[in-house]
Design a protein around this motif. Structure first.
Motif, PDB file in Angstrom:
ATOM      1  N   GLY A 141       6.120  13.213   3.454  1.00 32.30           N
ATOM      2  CA  GLY A 141       5.944  11.896   2.747  1.00 32.30           C
ATOM      3  C   GLY A 141       5.970  12.388   1.056  1.00 32.30           C
ATOM      4  O   GLY A 141       6.195  11.183   0.457  1.00 32.30           O
ATOM      5  N   GLN A 142       5.458  13.461   0.748  1.00 30.91           N
ATOM      6  CA  GLN A 142       5.702  13.687  -0.285  1.00 30.91           C
ATOM      7  C   GLN A 142       7.111  13.516  -1.237  1.00 30.91           C
ATOM      8  O   GLN A 142       6.901  13.279  -2.436  1.00 30.91           O
ATOM      9  N   THR A 143       8.130  13.820  -0.493  1.00 34.51           N
ATOM     10  CA  THR A 143       9.321  13.275  -0.927  1.00 34.51           C
ATOM     11  C   THR A 143       9.562  11.925  -1.497  1.00 34.51           C
ATOM     12  O   THR A 143      10.461  11.714  -2.446  1.00 34.51           O
ATOM     13  N   VAL A 144       9.227  11.185  -0.854  1.00 29.66           N
ATOM     14  CA  VAL A 144       9.224   9.801  -0.874  1.00 29.66           C
ATOM     15  C   VAL A 144       8.816   9.366  -2.281  1.00 29.66           C
ATOM     16  O   VAL A 144       9.314   8.455  -3.027  1.00 29.66           O
ATOM     17  N   LEU A 145       7.661   9.916  -2.618  1.00 31.52           N
ATOM     18  CA  LEU A 145       6.957   9.485  -3.841  1.00 31.52           C
ATOM     19  C   LEU A 145       7.878  10.058  -5.037  1.00 31.52           C
ATOM     20  O   LEU A 145       7.931   9.147  -6.167  1.00 31.52           O
ATOM     21  N   ILE A 146       8.599  11.204  -5.034  1.00 30.93           N
ATOM     22  CA  ILE A 146       9.747  11.388  -6.041  1.00 30.93           C
ATOM     23  C   ILE A 146      10.514  10.392  -6.262  1.00 30.93           C
ATOM     24  O   ILE A 146      10.827  10.142  -7.190  1.00 30.93           O
ATOM     25  N   LEU A 147      11.120   9.781  -5.025  1.00 32.13           N
ATOM     26  CA  LEU A 147      12.034   8.719  -5.151  1.00 32.13           C
ATOM     27  C   LEU A 147      11.500   7.432  -5.622  1.00 32.13           C
ATOM     28  O   LEU A 147      12.124   6.587  -6.521  1.00 32.13           O
ATOM     29  N   ALA A 148      10.214   7.190  -5.390  1.00 30.37           N
ATOM     30  CA  ALA A 148       9.543   5.859  -5.663  1.00 30.37           C
ATOM     31  C   ALA A 148       9.564   5.925  -7.102  1.00 30.37           C
ATOM     32  O   ALA A 148       9.503   4.867  -7.865  1.00 30.37           O
ATOM     33  N   THR A 149       9.153   6.833  -7.862  1.00 31.69           N
ATOM     34  CA  THR A 149       8.916   7.050  -9.322  1.00 31.69           C
ATOM     35  C   THR A 149      10.164   6.776 -10.066  1.00 31.69           C
ATOM     36  O   THR A 149      10.139   6.201 -11.235  1.00 31.69           O
ATOM     37  N   GLN A 150      11.511   6.688  -9.288  1.00 29.69           N
ATOM     38  CA  GLN A 150      12.763   6.368  -9.952  1.00 29.69           C
ATOM     39  C   GLN A 150      13.451   4.990  -9.483  1.00 29.69           C
ATOM     40  O   GLN A 150      13.990   4.346 -10.607  1.00 29.69           O
ATOM     41  N   HIS A 151      12.895   4.754  -8.358  1.00 30.50           N
ATOM     42  CA  HIS A 151      13.154   3.466  -7.709  1.00 30.50           C
ATOM     43  C   HIS A 151      12.344   2.380  -7.163  1.00 30.50           C
ATOM     44  O   HIS A 151      12.621   2.148  -6.145  1.00 30.50           O
ATOM     45  N   LEU A 152      11.386   2.121  -8.033  1.00 30.89           N
ATOM     46  CA  LEU A 152      10.291   1.346  -7.546  1.00 30.89           C
ATOM     47  C   LEU A 152      10.598   0.031  -6.957  1.00 30.89           C
ATOM     48  O   LEU A 152      10.096  -0.236  -6.040  1.00 30.89           O
ATOM     49  N   PRO A 153      11.220  -0.811  -7.698  1.00 26.93           N
ATOM     50  CA  PRO A 153      11.732  -2.061  -7.303  1.00 26.93           C
ATOM     51  C   PRO A 153      12.268  -2.063  -6.110  1.00 26.93           C
ATOM     52  O   PRO A 153      11.970  -2.980  -5.038  1.00 26.93           O
ATOM     53  N   THR A 154      13.221  -1.219  -5.736  1.00 23.84           N
ATOM     54  CA  THR A 154      13.981  -1.097  -4.545  1.00 23.84           C
ATOM     55  C   THR A 154      13.037  -0.870  -3.501  1.00 23.84           C
ATOM     56  O   THR A 154      13.081  -1.372  -2.249  1.00 23.84           O
ATOM     57  N   VAL A 155      12.209   0.155  -3.693  1.00 24.32           N
ATOM     58  CA  VAL A 155      11.388   0.770  -2.688  1.00 24.32           C
ATOM     59  C   VAL A 155      10.400  -0.478  -2.010  1.00 24.32           C
ATOM     60  O   VAL A 155      10.169  -0.727  -1.004  1.00 24.32           O
ATOM     61  N   PHE A 156       9.844  -1.047  -3.185  1.00 23.74           N
ATOM     62  CA  PHE A 156       8.910  -2.171  -2.747  1.00 23.74           C
ATOM     63  C   PHE A 156       9.369  -3.093  -2.245  1.00 23.74           C
ATOM     64  O   PHE A 156       8.974  -3.529  -0.962  1.00 23.74           O
ATOM     65  N   ASN A 157      10.414  -3.729  -2.554  1.00 21.55           N
ATOM     66  CA  ASN A 157      11.120  -4.926  -1.624  1.00 21.55           C
ATOM     67  C   ASN A 157      11.633  -4.269  -0.250  1.00 21.55           C
ATOM     68  O   ASN A 157      11.496  -5.213   0.550  1.00 21.55           O
ATOM     69  N   THR A 158      12.096  -3.133  -0.228  1.00 18.07           N
ATOM     70  CA  THR A 158      12.385  -2.529   1.151  1.00 18.07           C
ATOM     71  C   THR A 158      11.177  -2.470   1.961  1.00 18.07           C
ATOM     72  O   THR A 158      11.173  -2.982   3.330  1.00 18.07           O
ATOM     73  N   LEU A 159      10.005  -2.196   1.599  1.00 20.96           N
ATOM     74  CA  LEU A 159       8.919  -1.759   2.413  1.00 20.96           C
ATOM     75  C   LEU A 159       8.265  -3.230   2.837  1.00 20.96           C
ATOM     76  O   LEU A 159       7.566  -3.424   4.092  1.00 20.96           O
ATOM     77  N   ILE A 160       8.147  -4.208   1.852  1.00 20.15           N
ATOM     78  CA  ILE A 160       7.545  -5.438   2.245  1.00 20.15           C
ATOM     79  C   ILE A 160       8.462  -6.540   3.358  1.00 20.15           C
ATOM     80  O   ILE A 160       8.068  -7.310   4.064  1.00 20.15           O
ATOM     81  N   ASN A 161       9.835  -6.004   3.458  1.00 21.39           N
ATOM     82  CA  ASN A 161      10.526  -6.399   4.529  1.00 21.39           C
ATOM     83  C   ASN A 161      10.346  -5.764   5.806  1.00 21.39           C
ATOM     84  O   ASN A 161      11.094  -6.280   6.659  1.00 21.39           O
ATOM     85  N   GLN A 162       9.637  -4.911   5.618  1.00 16.00           N
ATOM     86  CA  GLN A 162       9.632  -4.233   7.259  1.00 16.00           C
ATOM     87  C   GLN A 162       8.576  -5.142   8.049  1.00 16.00           C
ATOM     88  O   GLN A 162       7.858  -5.804   7.780  1.00 16.00           O
ATOM     89  N   PRO A 163       9.018  -5.256   9.296  1.00 17.12           N
ATOM     90  CA  PRO A 163       8.228  -5.839  10.445  1.00 17.12           C
ATOM     91  C   PRO A 163       6.800  -5.393  10.321  1.00 17.12           C
ATOM     92  O   PRO A 163       6.199  -4.559  10.164  1.00 17.12           O
ATOM     93  N   LEU A 164       5.858  -6.681  10.582  1.00 14.22           N
ATOM     94  CA  LEU A 164       4.528  -6.457  10.737  1.00 14.22           C
ATOM     95  C   LEU A 164       3.968  -6.459  12.225  1.00 14.22           C
ATOM     96  O   LEU A 164       4.498  -7.126  13.005  1.00 14.22           O
ATOM     97  N   PRO A 165       2.929  -5.771  12.401  1.00 12.31           N
ATOM     98  CA  PRO A 165       2.187  -4.716  11.656  1.00 12.31           C
ATOM     99  C   PRO A 165       3.078  -3.583  11.307  1.00 12.31           C
ATOM    100  O   PRO A 165       3.728  -3.263  12.063  1.00 12.31           O
TER     101      PRO A 165
END
Length: 1684
Positions: free
Chosen positions: A1175-1199
């Motif tokens: 998961g540490q690799t994901v953090l590297i990506l999020a620092t550069q592409h936060l809006p895209t990562v955020f929108n992608t994650l909240i559209n994942q099925p719950l729970p």
């Protein structure tokens, strides 16, 4: 008090006397007794009248009334007037005899009255009873029974009447026809006789001392005549027993001549009763009295009945005794007493009878006879003196009985005999032997098993009893010392007594020590005269072998050594100096006892060391080899000290002769062989040595491996001093006919055995000889062995090894002149087990020879030309072993032999070494784990788990030694690699045990390599990278031992590299040394520990790894990602990820691929720690592409699944990323609708959560779970707290949204998600006390459920106020706008939060009171009932949190509370309850001027609620009443109001609700000064504390006294108020009211009684006496007892 009231109460009590509840019955009886004590005549008269007026009263009721009369009479007889006594006698007599039929309970109760009266008025009683006891008329059953009971209770009053009574009774006996009457007459005669005997025994206390036995003799005899001749023959068991019971005491009163005349008939009749009745105790007791009377008068007839008496009594004494059934125990004791009585007069016949019965083999018969014999020995000492020899002879019969129960009785008899001088007589030694035999009993059950039969006497129990008996005989019976010493020595050597060694030694130590200290001549034993004793040599050998196995046979080692210490001079005079030095040391090892040395220096030096060894050891910790070596050294010194060749020769001869004793104890036998070898070393007679060696070889049982090894070791030890003779004897024996024929060698083989069987047995002998040669080589003098190895030893071994080996026919090519050995495999012939013995012997012998040569070549060069051939043969043995199982020690013995061969010259070739390593490593590593149990093959025994564990341990150790031996021949990187390439493939095995073996082996080899490394030139350690790449991932292996071994290996590798870089041997590198603390971390690793371990490991490796090997390391690590163990995958991933962070720019183009790899890995990786690392690799990506990562994650099925959760968690690692995400979430939640109203299929409207807000709540929770999000959470805490609190309010009772594409997905708790997020937020804000408090109060569960949500939010606000006060102002500011939200649920949540905040002073300190109060006043008119209730609660809380502000808001508060008490729209009365509770709190702080005019108004509003059925309202109203008291002090109106409710408060002190009780205590305590009585005020304030228990009865009793004293004018009002509570809804209150009235009646003086309406009280109590609740009836009955 009006007599009519007492009568009504008494009558009511009499009516209730038969209540169905026993406690009520008992209390009625007590009350009647109380009344009776005060007004005896009146109550007794009422009882009499009641019985007379109710002639048809049921019997049980009548009995209770009669029992009451008896109690009153018994306790108050002195106060009852005589006329009443006369009438009571008349009544009881009439009741007793009214019914001609026997009604036991009724008539017994009446009879008891007469007996009670008779204790004082015996003459009146007798006058009444005798009137119904007329001559010629058969009396009533209970008339007779009453006379009997009177004779018991008043002996001195009744005995003077008995002569006349007996005279009247005698004619009646003939008239009695029914068994019942006969029984009562018999019982009466028994009681009369007992009373007369007691009277006669205490004439000094009797009123008429002239009474004599003959006064009653004729009447008693006449009665006896009827009882015995007529009634004893009855078929009724009860009657027969009673007659029998009566006959016993009657015999003492009969004239001697009459008794003598009757004995011939009486005794047979009494004995016959045993067969007709089961209750034998009565018969035995009576018979004992008959015998006592007969013996006292010197009866001659008794002798004629002796046989039948003894026979019958013996049957009784043989009956089993049940110690849980007292009558059987008492019967047994009475029977033994009978035997004692008879033995006093007829000693010879009784003893002879008992001894004859001992011959009967029946178990019970013998047990009974032995019980009698023991009793007679102990109780009739003088009479038994002449019978001792006869008893000694007769006791032999039960001694051979097989029953442990019988043996237990025999031991008890022997113990008794010992204390009375029997064992000193001829034949006493048999009794000693019996005890010793049973000290040696084996266990009945295995450890952990238990007997099913509770009466069983196990071997363990019997053995323990005999141990104790032997100890007692030794220590307490002084005259036995010369009997036991030295006789007990005899039992030390026979094998059958081996389990008795410990108690024998202890006894002999006590005896010998005492004799030696007293300098008794008998201490010194003359073995030539004591022919039955073993020789000194035999004793020495036996005790020494015992000491070798100190924890066998119940721990006989220490006692055996201690006994040797005692027997010093008796073994040999010269041993004294040595043994006094040696033995105490040995003993201290075993038992912690240092012997006190009193002799020469030698013993002081040697023996303490042996004892010290055993002192520190247990059965598990004792080093057997070292211990045996110490004992052999002790033996050697002893023999050398004695220096008597004849004595030593006899010692060896005795030892060899004693070998057969240990045929079933092979370890002991093996040690004895070694003892013989040590002894023969000191023997100078060479012929004797050869003879003894021949004897050993001929008599040995060669079939057993342990014995073969023992023989070989013994002969090897002998060779140390007699090499030539030993080799000659072995060669001679090998050529003899012994190896051609089985007879003469094996005692178990017959002449007719087949040739095949003989061949097999001969091979066992050859195996022994092969082993002998190996041991000879090992033990021979080093300067002599080299010249004899090939010519004498190997030649002879090759000669004997000319048969099959392990089922493989081996052709042996031997040149006897050169000794060259050539072996080749031909064909399979026999099963494996047939020839395994010879193969193991050969392997063992080769290893021993190699060891011997290795020791020699240290001093002299030698080329062992047969090395390659022997190594090849050894490898063939391993190859023949099954790969999937280890059933024999072939592997470890072969590797041990090879390890000893490798150092010898010439060296092996490279191919030979490769084959050797490959075969050995694969053969060991491929074995199943130690705990694996192989499948059983036909005719094959399953190996014991402990044996298998030892075999594995030995095999692995042998492999390590072999590898070290190979490495020592080529200690270079190439040499190391030549070994590692055989181990490398096993490091990544999927099987735990294979990886563990490989890593442990690697660690051992590297450690050995470093220890022996010598760097002469600066060279490269070229395989460092490859080794590190293989080992580094293993540092996180699931196996604890693999991890530690891997770290050790890396540590060693890096030091090897440092050595190659030129650093010295003692150089310590700080970075490498930092690896050592990692071992402690890896002991019990968690995720964070593993992460840090990998990080630290990477830093150290990076620092020390040469640049040219980095690529090799990375290559190996990438392979490690696919390791079979996920922990090792993680280790590889973490190291790789660290490198990626350092080179982020270079990875820019690989981001899409990395995301894909991460996605795929997270779908397959189940190990949490691996996901965290990836998961540490994901953090590297999020620092550069936060809006895209955020929108992608909240559209994942719950729970969220684990992938999504891990992504959110990774995002929380960066504070800046966390802050941005939190601000986005709060912004969106503020504008989005939390839920939508939807109708389901049943057209019911429900709330359904909207998706995005719910997803953001879940994501925020996951993000904050990362500890690194703390800074962001703290900086935004007030806004986040308010946001999540409002979100929580909007989530309670809301359903999750339905996903059409995931019908089977798990459901989500909407409010639960908000609660979880809030909890994580508090933890991140470091509000640990808040979280801990809410956890303890289960507040989280309350918050998320609709019914408990308000309570949960209250707990949240309380915790925040207590532990997070400074954070409240911005939180309140953020929450205030939500009070005007359109969502009712959000208003409820915020109002509940604000309401509780007002309960705490912190809001005053923060100047928040005005803001909160304004909000609460606004919410008073909220359309929601729940909000209004919470607002009222908040206003009330102001008095607790900010009492100084109460008067400021007095007008508003009183108005709100008053209106709240009158609230109409309040279905659950919750607003009313809150108003009263709040007003209670407010009143505590309001000024009197603000309340004065409202006191009575509020009081009147409260009063209706005092008896409300709702516990909370009742409690609140009482508390409010108490708080009003301070405003009414000095006001007459308020005082009157307090008196109006005082009774209610007093009675509610027993309210079923504990909170109401506490409220009552508080209200009464604070109202006390208003009552107007100093005594009552003091009483209330002293006793009525909420946390103290109250004895209500005592309290009310004292209170009524003060009420009567201080308020006599209000008694009428009080008692009327109390009576009203007789109809209360609560049973406890009704019972309390009854108690109140009772104590009022009990304490009121006569002059004030007129103020009470006794008629009403009586009527009320009578009603309560019929209450459905038993407790109330008890209290009513108790109150009635005070009507006096």
């Amino acid at each position: 008090m009006d007599e009519s009231d007492v009568e009504r109460v008494t009558l009511a009590l009499l009516d209730a006397a038969n209540d169905k509840d026993p406690e009520v019955q008992e209390q009625v009886r007590k009350s009647m007794l109380t009344l009776g004590k005060q007004q005896s005549d009146r109550v007794l008269a009422m009882c009499q009248d009641y019985l007379l007026k109710h002639p048809k009263l049921i019997v049980s009721h009548r009995v209770v009334v009669l029992q009451t009369i008896e109690l009153i009479v018994s306790s108050s007889i002195e106060e009852i007037r005589y006329p009443r006594i006369k009438s009571i006698i008349s009544l009881a007599s009439d009741e007793m005899t009214r019914s001609k039929e026997v009604v036991p309970d009724w008539q017994q109760a009446a009879s008891n009255i007469l007996v009670a009266v008779g204790n004082k008025y015996i003459n009146d009683i007798m006058e009444e009873i005798l009137s119904k006891f007329q001559p010629g008329v058969l009396p009533h059953f209970f008339v007779v029974k009453t006379l009997a009971n009177l004779s018991d209770s008043n002996v001195y009053g009744m005995v003077p009447f008995l002569n006349a009574i007996l005279g009247t009774m005698l004619p009646m006996l003939a008239m009695a026809k029914s068994d019942n009457m006969k029984w009562v007459f018999s019982s009466a005669l028994c009681h009369f006789s007992d009373s007369i005997l007691e009277y006669l025994a205490n004439l000094d206390k009797a009123p008429d001392p002239t009474v004599r036995k003959d006064t009653f003799s004729s009447e008693i005899y006449a009665a006896y005549d009827i009882l015995f001749n007529s009634w004893l023959q009855s078929r009724e068991t009860k009657l027969r027993l009673t007659v029998a019971e009566a006959v016993g005491p009657m015999c003492h009163l009969m004239a001697s001549d009459k008794l003598e005349e009757q004995l011939s008939k009486l005794i047979p009749s009494m004995l016959s009763l045993y067969k007709k009745n089961n209750e034998h105790y009565i018969i035995s007791k009576s018979l004992c009295q008959v015998l006592d009377a007969s013996v006292d008068m010197g009866s001659r007839v008794l002798e004629t009945q002796l046989d039948s008496l003894l026979f019958a009594l013996h049957q009784q004494v043989c009956a089993p005794v049940d110690y849980s059934n007292p009558p059987t125990v008492r019967n047994h004791n009475e029977v033994l007493r009978c035997f004692s009585l008879l033995a006093n007069s007829f000693t010879d016949r009784v003893v002879l009878f008992v001894l004859q019965k001992l011959e009967n083999s029946n178990e019970r018969n013998r047990m009974g006879s032995l019980a009698v014999l023991r009793h007679l020995i102990n109780s009739s000492t003088s009479m038994m003196e002449t019978k001792k020899l006869l008893i000694l002879v007769s006791i032999r019969h039960p001694m051979v009985d097989h029953s442990n129960k019988v043996k237990k009785r025999v031991v008890q008899v022997v113990s008794a005999m010992a204390h009375h001088g029997y064992l000193e007589l001829e034949g006493g030694e048999l009794l000693v032997r019996f005890i010793v035999q049973h000290c040696a009993l084996p266990d009945t059950y295995q450890r952990g098993q238990r007997s099913v039969d509770p009466e069983e006497v196990t071997n363990e129990a019997l053995r323990s009893m005999c141990d104790n008996t032997l100890h007692l005989l030794t220590t307490t019976v002084g005259q036995l010392a010369d009997v036991l010493w030295p006789t007990l020595l005899y039992y030390l050597t026979p094998a059958q007594y081996s389990n008795a060694t410990t108690p024998l030694c202890k006894s002999l130590i006590v005896l010998g020590t005492k004799k030696r200290e007293n300098q008794e001549s008998s201490f010194n034993i003359d073995f030539t005269q004591q022919v039955n004793l073993p020789s000194p040599q035999m004793l020495f050998i036996r005790l020494l072998v015992n000491a070798a196995f100190p924890f066998h046979s119940r721990g006989h080692g220490a006692p055996s050594l201690s006994l040797l210490n005692v027997l010093i001079t008796n073994i040999h005079p010269k041993t004294e100096l040595l043994w006094e030095m040696e033995i105490p040391s040995l003993l201290a090892t075993l038992e912690g006892t240092r012997a006190h040395t009193h002799t020469e220096l030698l013993w002081e030096k040697e023996i303490p060391s042996l004892l010290a060894t055993l002192e520190e050891s247990t059965a598990e910790s004792l080093d057997k080899k070292l211990w045996h070596d110490k004992l052999l050294k002790f033996l050697s010194k002893t023999v050398a000290t004695i220096d008597d060749d004849k004595w030593v020769g006899q010692l060896s001869t005795e030892a060899i002769r004693y070998l057969s004793t240990y045929n079933h104890f092979l370890e002991e036998k093996s040690f004895l062989y070694r003892c013989i070898g040590v002894t023969l070393q000191q023997c100078y007679n060479k012929e004797l040595v050869k003879k003894q060696l021949q004897e050993i070889l001929l008599t040995a049982r060669h079939n057993d491996a342990i014995e073969r090894e023992g023989v070989a070791m013994g002969i090897g030890l002998c060779a140390n001093s007699h090499l030539e003779g030993t080799l000659a004897k072995l060669d001679e024996f090998g050529k003899s006919d012994a190896l051609k024929k089985s007879q003469g060698i094996f005692s178990l083989l017959k002449v007719q055995k087949t040739t095949e069987r003989n061949d097999v047995e001969v091979e066992k002998v050859k195996s022994t000889l092969i082993l002998c040669y190996g041991q000879v080589a090992l033990n021979a003098p080093q300067d002599q062995i080299v010249s004899r190895v090939e010519h004498d030893i190997l030649r002879c071994i090759s000669k004997h090894f000319n048969t099959k080996v392990l089922g493989i026919k081996v052709e042996t090519k031997v040149s006897f002149t050169t000794g060259k050995l050539g072996l080749s495999v031909a064909s399979l012939c026999f099963p494996v087990s047939t020839d395994l013995t010879m193969k193991l012997s050969l392997i063992e012998s080769v290893g021993l020879i190699a060891r011997a040569i290795k020791e020699c070549v240290k001093r002299q060069g030698y080329v062992f030309s047969r090395k390659q051939e022997l190594t090849s043969v050894m490898l063939d043995f391993i190859k023949a072993e099954p790969a999937d199982a280890m059933k024999t020690p072939v592997r470890h013995r072969v590797m041990t032999a090879c390890a000893n061969l490798i150092p010898l010259d010439p060296p092996l070739s490279e191919n030979e070494t490769f084959d050797l390593l490959k075969v050995c490593v694969n053969s060991v590593f491929s074995l199943p784990p130690e705990t694996h149990t192989p499948e059983k093959v036909k005719d094959e025994e399953i190996m014991d788990p402990k044996q298998r564990e030892a075999l594995y341990r030995d095999t692995f150790a042998a492999l390590q030694e072999l590898l070290k031996s190979v490495l020592s021949k080529d200690p270079t990187p190439d040499g190391l690699q030549s070994i590692f390439k055989h181990v490398e493939s096993w490091l990544s095995s999927s099987l735990d045990h294979e990886r563990e073996r490989a890593v442990r082996t690697t660690a051992n080899m590297l450690k050995y390599y470093l220890e022996t490394l010598t760097v002469k030139n600066m060279v490269s350690f070229h395989n460092l990278g490859a080794l590190l790449g293989r080992l580094a991932p293993r540092c996180t292996d699931p196996r604890h031992d693999v991890r530690l071994a891997a770290v050790d290996s890396i540590y060693t590798l890096l030091y090897i590299q440092l050595r190659y870089e030129g650093f010295s041997t003692d150089y310590k590198d700080d970075s490498v040394e930092s690896l050592m603390p990692l071992r402690n971390v890896l002991e019990n690793p968690d995720y964070s520990a593993l992460y840090k371990t990998c990080s630290d490991l990477t830093k150290v490796i990076s620092k020390r790894l040469p640049q040219q090997q980095v690529s090799t390391l990375l290559f190996m690590l990438f392979e490690g990602v696919a390791d079979s163990q996920t922990n090792c995958c993680r280790a590889s991933t973490v190291i790789i990820n660290t490198l990626m962070k350092n080179r982020g720019a270079a990875l820019q183009d690989l981001v899409p691929e990395m995301m894909e790899v991460i996605h795929l890995r997270l779908q397959s990786i189940t190990e949490e720690q691996v996901r965290v690392a990836v998961g540490q690799t994901v953090l590297i990506l999020a620092t550069q592409h936060l809006p895209t990562v955020f929108n992608t994650l909240i559209n994942q099925p719950l729970p969220y699944d684990s992938w999504s959760s891990e992504m959110w968690l990774a995002l929380g690692s960066d504070p800046m990323v966390s802050t941005n995400i939190m601000e986005m979430v709060m912004e969106k939640l503020a504008v989005m609708a939390p839920y939508m109203d939807k109708k389901d299929s049943m057209m019911r409207t429900g709330k359904v959560a909207t998706g995005p807000p719910l997803a953001m709540t879940c994501g925020l929770r996951e993000l904050m779970l990362n500890g690194q999000s703390q800074d962001a959470a703290v900086s935004l805490f007030p806004q986040l707290f308010a946001c999540l609190t409002v979100r929580l309010g909007a989530s309670v009772g809301v359903s999750p949204p339905k996903d059409a594409h995931a019908r089977h997905s798990p459901t989500i708790h909407v409010a639960g998600m908000a609660v979880d997020a809030l909890r994580v937020l508090l933890a991140r804000a470091q509000l640990d006390e808040v979280v801990r408090t809410l956890d303890q109060e289960n507040a989280w569960e309350d918050m998320k459920e609709y019914n408990t949500h308000m309570h949960g939010v209250t707990l949240l606000a309380r915790a925040m106020a207590k532990h997070a006060g400074p954070k409240l102002p911005p939180i309140i500011e953020s929450l205030c706008p939500s009070l005007n939200n359109i969502y009712e649920c959000q208003r409820v949540t915020v109002t509940a939060f604000f309401s509780e905040l007002l309960n705490h002073h912190v809001v005053t300190e923060l100047m928040l009171v005005d803001v909160l109060m304004n909000n609460m006043m606004e919410r008073i008119s909220d359309p929601c009932c729940g909000v209004r209730m919470l607002a009222v609660r908040g206003l009330g809380n102001l008095a607790v949190g900010s009492p100084e502000k109460v008067n400021k808001y007095a007008k508003e508060l009183l108005a709100a509370m008053s209106s709240g008490m009158e609230e109409k729209d309040d279905p659950g009365k919750l607003i009313t309850l809150e108003s009263m509770s709040g007003l209670s709190k407010v009143l505590l702080h309001l000024d009197k001027k603000n309340v004065h005019l409202l006191v009575v108004y509020i009081f009147m509003k409260i009063k209706p609620f005092l008896e409300n059925e709702n516990d909370d309202i009742r409690c609140a109203s009482i508390l409010l009443l108490g708080n009003l008291s301070k405003f009414g002090s000095g006001e007459p109106v308020f005082k009157d109001q307090i008196h109006n409710v005082l009774v209610s408060l007093l009675l509610h002190l027993v309210d079923p609700n504990t909170h109401v009780v506490k409220a009552c205590k508080y209200a009464m305590r604070v109202c006390a000064p208003v009552v107007g009585s100093d005594q009552i005020t003091n009483m209330f304030q002293t006793h009525l504390h909420e946390d103290k228990s109250l004895h209500y009865g005592e309290f009310i009793n004292d209170l009524t006294k003060y009420l009567i004293q201080d308020f006599p004018g209000m008694l009428n009002f009080y008692h009327i108020s109390v009576i009203q509570f007789f109809k209360s809804n609560w049973a406890e209150v009704r019972g309390g009211a009854a108690m109140f009235i009772g104590f009022l009646l009990g304490n009121i003086p006569e002059e004030l009684l007129s103020q009470l309406n006794m008629g009403t009280i009586t009527k009320g109590l009578v009603m309560l006496l019929q209450d459905p609740d038993a407790v109330v009836r008890v209290k009513a009955a108790e109150a009635m007892g005070r009507f006096h």
